[in-house]
Design a protein around this motif. Structure first.
Motif, PDB file in Angstrom:
ATOM      1  N   LEU A 142       0.838  -1.208   0.000  1.00 41.02           N
ATOM      2  CA  LEU A 142       0.000   0.000   0.000  1.00 41.02           C
ATOM      3  C   LEU A 142       0.872   1.258   0.000  1.00 41.02           C
ATOM      4  O   LEU A 142       0.634   2.207  -0.747  1.00 41.02           O
ATOM      5  CB  LEU A 142      -0.918   0.007   1.226  1.00 41.02           C
ATOM      6  N   LEU A 143       1.905   1.233   0.830  1.00 41.59           N
ATOM      7  CA  LEU A 143       2.783   2.415   0.890  1.00 41.59           C
ATOM      8  C   LEU A 143       3.494   2.630  -0.431  1.00 41.59           C
ATOM      9  O   LEU A 143       3.686   3.762  -0.878  1.00 41.59           O
ATOM     10  CB  LEU A 143       3.803   2.274   2.021  1.00 41.59           C
ATOM     11  N   ARG A 144       3.882   1.525  -1.040  1.00 36.42           N
ATOM     12  CA  ARG A 144       4.563   1.656  -2.338  1.00 36.42           C
ATOM     13  C   ARG A 144       3.628   2.328  -3.341  1.00 36.42           C
ATOM     14  O   ARG A 144       4.022   3.177  -4.102  1.00 36.42           O
ATOM     15  CB  ARG A 144       4.967   0.273  -2.828  1.00 36.42           C
ATOM     16  N   GLN A 145       2.353   1.901  -3.288  1.00 32.21           N
ATOM     17  CA  GLN A 145       1.381   2.530  -4.194  1.00 32.21           C
ATOM     18  C   GLN A 145       1.219   4.009  -3.860  1.00 32.21           C
ATOM     19  O   GLN A 145       1.239   4.858  -4.734  1.00 32.21           O
ATOM     20  CB  GLN A 145       0.010   1.843  -4.059  1.00 32.21           C
ATOM     21  N   LEU A 146       1.060   4.283  -2.575  1.00 33.95           N
ATOM     22  CA  LEU A 146       0.774   5.665  -2.168  1.00 33.95           C
ATOM     23  C   LEU A 146       1.987   6.572  -2.367  1.00 33.95           C
ATOM     24  O   LEU A 146       1.891   7.667  -2.904  1.00 33.95           O
ATOM     25  CB  LEU A 146       0.357   5.701  -0.688  1.00 33.95           C
ATOM     26  N   LEU A 147       3.146   6.108  -1.926  1.00 35.19           N
ATOM     27  CA  LEU A 147       4.340   6.944  -2.012  1.00 35.19           C
ATOM     28  C   LEU A 147       5.036   6.792  -3.348  1.00 35.19           C
ATOM     29  O   LEU A 147       5.643   7.720  -3.859  1.00 35.19           O
ATOM     30  CB  LEU A 147       5.330   6.589  -0.900  1.00 35.19           C
ATOM     31  N   GLY A 148       4.914   5.579  -3.886  1.00 36.74           N
ATOM     32  CA  GLY A 148       5.647   5.272  -5.113  1.00 36.74           C
ATOM     33  C   GLY A 148       5.182   6.078  -6.298  1.00 36.74           C
ATOM     34  O   GLY A 148       5.912   6.269  -7.256  1.00 36.74           O
ATOM     35  N   LYS A 149       3.962   6.593  -6.243  1.00 29.75           N
ATOM     36  CA  LYS A 149       3.470   7.437  -7.327  1.00 29.75           C
ATOM     37  C   LYS A 149       4.475   8.521  -7.635  1.00 29.75           C
ATOM     38  O   LYS A 149       4.626   8.964  -8.743  1.00 29.75           O
ATOM     39  CB  LYS A 149       2.165   8.113  -6.891  1.00 29.75           C
ATOM     40  N   ARG A 150       5.174   8.945  -6.579  1.00 32.62           N
ATOM     41  CA  ARG A 150       6.082  10.066  -6.777  1.00 32.62           C
ATOM     42  C   ARG A 150       7.191   9.737  -7.764  1.00 32.62           C
ATOM     43  O   ARG A 150       7.769  10.611  -8.353  1.00 32.62           O
ATOM     44  CB  ARG A 150       6.699  10.478  -5.449  1.00 32.62           C
ATOM     45  N   ARG A 151       7.495   8.457  -7.905  1.00 34.54           N
ATOM     46  CA  ARG A 151       8.543   8.125  -8.862  1.00 34.54           C
ATOM     47  C   ARG A 151       8.165   8.617 -10.258  1.00 34.54           C
ATOM     48  O   ARG A 151       8.971   9.195 -10.941  1.00 34.54           O
ATOM     49  CB  ARG A 151       8.786   6.627  -8.902  1.00 34.54           C
ATOM     50  N   GLN A 152       6.894   8.392 -10.643  1.00 29.88           N
ATOM     51  CA  GLN A 152       6.496   8.863 -11.961  1.00 29.88           C
ATOM     52  C   GLN A 152       6.400  10.378 -12.004  1.00 29.88           C
ATOM     53  O   GLN A 152       6.626  10.992 -13.009  1.00 29.88           O
ATOM     54  CB  GLN A 152       5.141   8.291 -12.341  1.00 29.88           C
ATOM     55  N   GLU A 153       6.040  10.957 -10.856  1.00 32.24           N
ATOM     56  CA  GLU A 153       5.821  12.389 -10.863  1.00 32.24           C
ATOM     57  C   GLU A 153       7.111  13.182 -10.983  1.00 32.24           C
ATOM     58  O   GLU A 153       7.074  14.363 -11.254  1.00 32.24           O
ATOM     59  CB  GLU A 153       5.092  12.815  -9.577  1.00 32.24           C
ATOM     60  N   LEU A 154       8.238  12.509 -10.776  1.00 26.00           N
ATOM     61  CA  LEU A 154       9.503  13.249 -10.817  1.00 26.00           C
ATOM     62  C   LEU A 154       9.696  13.996 -12.125  1.00 26.00           C
ATOM     63  O   LEU A 154      10.171  15.122 -12.144  1.00 26.00           O
ATOM     64  CB  LEU A 154      10.667  12.277 -10.670  1.00 26.00           C
ATOM     65  N   SER A 155       9.294  13.338 -13.216  1.00 23.60           N
ATOM     66  CA  SER A 155       9.493  13.995 -14.503  1.00 23.60           C
ATOM     67  C   SER A 155       8.474  15.108 -14.719  1.00 23.60           C
ATOM     68  O   SER A 155       8.604  15.911 -15.627  1.00 23.60           O
ATOM     69  CB  SER A 155       9.403  12.965 -15.624  1.00 23.60           C
ATOM     70  N   ASP A 156       7.420  15.162 -13.869  1.00 23.85           N
ATOM     71  CA  ASP A 156       6.404  16.201 -14.065  1.00 23.85           C
ATOM     72  C   ASP A 156       6.537  17.324 -13.043  1.00 23.85           C
ATOM     73  O   ASP A 156       5.588  18.067 -12.828  1.00 23.85           O
ATOM     74  CB  ASP A 156       4.984  15.632 -13.887  1.00 23.85           C
ATOM     75  N   LEU A 157       7.662  17.400 -12.357  1.00 23.90           N
ATOM     76  CA  LEU A 157       7.787  18.445 -11.342  1.00 23.90           C
ATOM     77  C   LEU A 157       7.572  19.810 -11.976  1.00 23.90           C
ATOM     78  O   LEU A 157       8.058  20.093 -13.059  1.00 23.90           O
ATOM     79  CB  LEU A 157       9.186  18.414 -10.727  1.00 23.90           C
ATOM     80  N   ALA A 158       6.811  20.635 -11.265  1.00 24.06           N
ATOM     81  CA  ALA A 158       6.516  21.943 -11.854  1.00 24.06           C
ATOM     82  C   ALA A 158       7.134  23.065 -11.037  1.00 24.06           C
ATOM     83  O   ALA A 158       7.032  24.222 -11.390  1.00 24.06           O
ATOM     84  CB  ALA A 158       5.007  22.121 -11.947  1.00 24.06           C
ATOM     85  N   GLU A 159       7.738  22.737  -9.908  1.00 29.16           N
ATOM     86  CA  GLU A 159       8.433  23.790  -9.174  1.00 29.16           C
ATOM     87  C   GLU A 159       9.760  23.229  -8.690  1.00 29.16           C
ATOM     88  O   GLU A 159       9.946  22.018  -8.600  1.00 29.16           O
ATOM     89  CB  GLU A 159       7.594  24.274  -7.993  1.00 29.16           C
ATOM     90  N   SER A 160      10.674  24.114  -8.368  1.00 27.77           N
ATOM     91  CA  SER A 160      12.010  23.654  -8.012  1.00 27.77           C
ATOM     92  C   SER A 160      12.028  23.055  -6.613  1.00 27.77           C
ATOM     93  O   SER A 160      11.563  23.693  -5.665  1.00 27.77           O
ATOM     94  CB  SER A 160      12.970  24.829  -8.067  1.00 27.77           C
ATOM     95  N   VAL A 161      12.535  21.867  -6.506  1.00 29.86           N
ATOM     96  CA  VAL A 161      12.522  21.162  -5.222  1.00 29.86           C
ATOM     97  C   VAL A 161      13.862  20.480  -4.963  1.00 29.86           C
ATOM     98  O   VAL A 161      14.721  20.397  -5.845  1.00 29.86           O
ATOM     99  CB  VAL A 161      11.420  20.072  -5.195  1.00 29.86           C
ATOM    100  N   ILE A 162      13.983  20.010  -3.735  1.00 29.64           N
ATOM    101  CA  ILE A 162      15.136  19.192  -3.353  1.00 29.64           C
ATOM    102  C   ILE A 162      14.650  17.742  -3.357  1.00 29.64           C
ATOM    103  O   ILE A 162      13.617  17.432  -2.757  1.00 29.64           O
ATOM    104  CB  ILE A 162      15.576  19.530  -1.911  1.00 29.64           C
ATOM    105  N   ILE A 163      15.378  16.875  -4.018  1.00 32.11           N
ATOM    106  CA  ILE A 163      14.981  15.464  -4.048  1.00 32.11           C
ATOM    107  C   ILE A 163      15.726  14.714  -2.948  1.00 32.11           C
ATOM    108  O   ILE A 163      16.960  14.794  -2.866  1.00 32.11           O
ATOM    109  CB  ILE A 163      15.332  14.824  -5.416  1.00 32.11           C
TER     110      ILE A 163
END
Ligand code: PEP
Ligand code: MG
Length: 589
Positions: A142-163
């Protein structure tokens, strides 16, 4: 009270980045106490159900495959998992924590499933302990599903962040978009890991090998990545932010002052011209090298063409990439290294490589090219064709990880074959093509005198040479203190290669292209050992040039002799740091 947290890791790419954290990847995450706003509750419940549906679909698929292959009895195991995942008590309790106590779904799943797992394991029997493991497994899915989404979102970042991540594979790092990523830190990773090298290529402040710290950070926390001091500071107080900003300003000004000298030649104070070349992973970096006054490219790591794609690059893909670099170089030297691919550079999860017990000692690099001749020929054809546009001899081919003469001869024969094929097909190509090798395996250094009769040049890859000589994984932070660049064994290896090259009839040129040559502290030592060509991370060129211009050859020789005499790498490091400060205080501070 301040909840500032300072973590130390390995500084791998300089600069200071300050911004909001994005936690990347779910593996090994402990979920922090973290609440959502009331307005988000329905959306958060929806997110939980979407994750639950995805997990159940996965389990159903496992059940189908297991039933098909192993029979319905074993398939039923997954049926039990499914019942557990859909259990109304469990789902109801998680929903309640989200709705009534405004927990995030991550946090709610963590609390509820940990509670049930503990209830089972407290019952004491082996059977119950196994059921507890099933519940932990469900939680992780469940956590992988919930948190893991962020892996795909990395390429869609729209503001500057620290990874912030447990780990970033080289391809994930290569795909970070510089507009949206200010810097990164990882829990694992060593000083010369490929991820660290890429951070340098992307010129992103980065710290690796921090150890466990993600459990203490929330998405959105303010984080400082100090790539000079190797620190990650979570929730810094204002005074610390101001102090790091100030330090960064000073170091930027210092760097800018050194960059002014970009047109000055890298000549020692007593007149010896040093060849200062750049290491690149992507064609776009050629520009970075030239802007800083590089003499050319001394190491083009072509395997990065492979990272981040699902299909193999075609000959045309290779050709276009090489043409771009060659065109930008305008006739300057360009050393193209053939693919240095293997499971150590490409994650096994992308399916390109099977999991192997020890990828660093496995089928990587030239070994892979020689087994997979068609792919090797495709690359060589592209290099030979692209080099036709450059002055004869300016483009060179370098083979990585050569460990025996036989291997070098084989590689050379493949080049000849490809030349014959091109000739026959009437395709224009470069005939005058120097062929050299990386010296990055101890056997190559030991037999350098033999190799020197057959190769056109050597390039010492200290990153791997250190790894293989000292038996220390270059990517493993647990042994990073044993990864000693100034180790006497390494100094001796370099001297052996230089001596063998000098004694050879052909006076084979020797370059150092591992990270050692990008560290200004080691530069006087390398020059003192007889090195006259270095290939380095583009960012380090201005500093290195400043050091070269203040050095003399006799002084460098003294430094090398003294370092060899010192024996212990820690003593060598301290001594070299002190000497650098005396030679060039603006770099050695
Ligand atoms: C080396 O091993 O020093 C080197 C330059 O190659 P890579 O870092 O790509 O393995
Ligand atoms: Mg190497």
């Amino acid at each position: 009270m301040s909840n500032m947290l300072v973590k130390r890791g390995i500084a791998v790419s300089p600069g200071v980045a300050i911004g909001r954290a994005v936690l990347f990847g779910a593996e090994n995450f402990k979920v922090q106490r973290h609440y959502t706003s009331k307005a988000e509750i329905d959306a958060e419940i929806g997110r939980f159900h979407a994750a639950l549906d995805a997990v159940c679909a996965d389990i159903e698929e496992n059940q189908r495959v297991a039933t098909e292959r192993l029979g319905s009895d074993l398939g039923a195991i997954f049926g039990a998992h499914l019942l557990m995942a859909r259990s109304p008590e469990l789902v109801g309790e998680i929903e309640r924590l989200i709705r009534v106590e405004t927990n995030t779904p991550e946090r709610a799943c963590d609390i509820v499933l940990n509670k049930y797992a503990k209830l089972f394991s407290d019952l004491g029997s082996r059977y119950h302990a196994e059921r507890a493991q099933d519940i932990y497994d469900l939680k992780n899915r469940l956590l992988r599903q919930l948190l893991g989404k962020r892996r795909q979102e990395l390429s869609d970042l729209a503001e500057s962040v620290i990874i912030l991540a447990h780990n970033l594979t080289p391809s994930e790092t290569a795909n970070l978009k510089k507009e949206f990523v200010l810097g990164f830190a990882t829990e694992v990773g060593g000083p010369t890991s490929h991820t660290a090298i890429l951070a340098g290529a992307l010129e992103l402040p980065a710290v690796v090998g921090v150890g466990d710290f993600l459990s203490e950070v929330n998405n959105g926390d303010i984080v400082i990545i100090d790539g000079d001091r190797g620190e990650v500071i979570v929730n810094p107080v204002e005074s610390v932010i101001a102090e790091r900003r100030e330090a960064q300003k000073k170091s930027d000004a210092n760097y800018a002052a050194l960059e002014v000298d970009r047109t000055a030649e890298p000549i020692t104070a007593d007149g010896e011209r040093i060849q200062l070349l750049g290491n690149i992973e992507f064609p776009t970096e050629t520009e970075h090298c030239l802007e800083r006054g590089a003499d050319g490219i001394g190491l083009y790591r072509t395997e990065f063409l492979y990272l981040g794609r699902d299909v193999e690059p075609t000959e045309e893909d290779h050709y276009q990439a090489y043409c771009r670099v060659i065109d930008d170089l305008g006739g300057r030297e360009c050393v193209i290294r053939t693919l240095d691919l293997g499971a150590d550079k490409v994650p096994t999860s992308n399916g390109m490589f099977a999991e192997v017990p020890n990828p660093a000692l496995g089928l990587r690099s030239i070994r892979l090219s020689l087994q997979y001749i068609e792919g090797f020929k495709t690359q060589l054809r592209a290099i030979l064709r692209a080099a036709a546009k450059a002055p004869p001899g300016s483009v060179k081919i370098m083979f990585p990880l050569i460990s025996s003469l036989y291997e070098f001869r084989q590689a050379k024969m493949v080049v000849r074959d490809v030349m014959d094929d091109l000739e026959e097909a009437g395709v224009p190509f470069q005939r005058e093509m120097p062929l050299g090798m990386m010296v990055e395996v101890p056997s190559a250094a030991i037999l350098a005198d033999h190799f020197a009769t057959e190769v056109d040049f050597f390039s010492i890859g200290t990153n791997d040479l250190i790894q293989y000589t000292l038996a220390v994984d270059r990517g493993d932070p647990a042994v990073s203190s044993l990864y000693r660049t100034g180790d006497p064994a390494i100094l001796r290896m370099i001297r052996m290669v230089v001596d063998a090259a000098e004694k050879s009839d052909r006076k084979v040129p020797v370059t150092v292209c591992g990270q050692m040559s990008s560290d200004p502290k080691f530069l006087p030592l390398l020059i003192g050992l007889g090195i006259r060509r270095i290939s380095v991370t583009p960012h380090s060129i201005p500093e290195l040039k400043a050091v070269i211009r203040r050095l003399t050859i006799p002084k460098s020789k003294d430094i090398a002799t003294h370092s060899e005499w010192l024996g212990l790498s820690r003593g060598v490091d301290n001594y070299l740091q002190g000497e650098l400060f005396k030679i060039c205080p603006q770099v050695g501070h």
